[in-house]
Design an enzyme around this catalytic site. Sequence first.
Site, PDB file in Angstrom:
ATOM      1  N   LYS A  83     -11.198  -2.096   3.859  1.00  0.00           N
ATOM      2  CA  LYS A  83     -11.581  -3.110   2.800  1.00  0.00           C
ATOM      3  C   LYS A  83     -11.275  -4.569   3.138  1.00  0.00           C
ATOM      4  CE  LYS A  83     -10.483  -2.590  -2.379  1.00  0.00           C
ATOM      5  NZ  LYS A  83      -9.488  -2.366  -3.210  1.00  0.00           N
TER       6      LYS A  83
HETATM    7  C1  E4P Z   1     -10.579  -2.373  -6.593  1.00  0.00           C
HETATM    8  O1  E4P Z   1     -10.500  -1.748  -5.609  1.00  0.00           O
HETATM    9  C2  E4P Z   1      -9.261  -2.950  -7.152  1.00  0.00           C
HETATM   10  O2  E4P Z   1      -7.999  -2.474  -6.591  1.00  0.00           O
HETATM   11  C3  E4P Z   1      -9.040  -2.865  -8.666  1.00  0.00           C
HETATM   12  O3  E4P Z   1     -10.076  -2.208  -9.043  1.00  0.00           O
HETATM   13  C4  E4P Z   1      -8.506  -4.304  -9.163  1.00  0.00           C
HETATM   14  O4  E4P Z   1      -8.426  -3.958 -10.478  1.00  0.00           O
HETATM   15  P1  E4P Z   1      -7.738  -4.922 -11.637  1.00  0.00           P
HETATM   16  O5  E4P Z   1      -8.695  -6.027 -11.899  1.00  0.00           O
HETATM   17  O6  E4P Z   1      -7.163  -3.869 -12.339  1.00  0.00           O
HETATM   18  O7  E4P Z   1      -6.465  -5.486 -10.579  1.00  0.00           O
END
Ligand code: E4P
Length: 223
Positions: A83
């Site tokens: 990522k």
């Molecule tokens: C995506 O890969 C992220 O880990 C995640 O969806 C972030 O979500 P949040 O805005 O609830 O932290």
Amino acid sequence: MKFFVDTADIESIRDLAATGLLDGVTTNPSLVAKTGRDFVTVLREICAVVDGPVSAEVTATDAAGMLQEGRHLAEVARNIAVKVPLTWDGLKACRALRQAGTMVNVTLCFSAGQALLAARAGATFVSPFVGRLDDVSEDGMALIRDIRTIYQNYPTIETEILVASVRHPRHVIEAAKIGAEVCTVPPDILKKLVQHPLTDKGLAAFLADWKATSQAIPRKGSA
Ligand code: E4P
């Protein structure tokens, strides 16, 4: 639509994987920090339980550093998707990692322009954060619709839309209606999808009527 779970908690992942409904996992540095555990150990455990893509985020901010960290993470298991953030350096690292055959999830996407660039960089997944857009009075789902339209206009784009920052079951339903390929969902929200008071009420009534017949259906085989 494929379901990923958005957590680094191995027990929740084991629980959901047992349902056979889990297609992958997304983690991020905040979710890993919450576990208080070693990142690579956690990744190894998750990859042993889930066959599908497991996102592991780099923390370097320069392209060379992201590439080096990405190579290290990609060696943890064959189903790691590295990522990277949606920055110029992230896009450079994305292209290089893809050329080496590594899956890449380009994260922290908040605009259609960014999603277009991620696709041009060959991202396997792009992660638009719908909940965080809603939090600042923008329309997260409108972004998913825009990205869907743009990607559909160019059939050579293979990048999958991975709807992230999901806050409630409606986000999941809307993502499916738009035709996003993947939705990554926190464990509690995935479980909320199955709940309906009329299901509970209906089941209670069926069981009460059945009890009155004094019958039992014989059970065959092991569970
Ligand atoms: C995506 O890969 C992220 O880990 C995640 O969806 C972030 O979500 P949040 O805005 O609830 O932290």
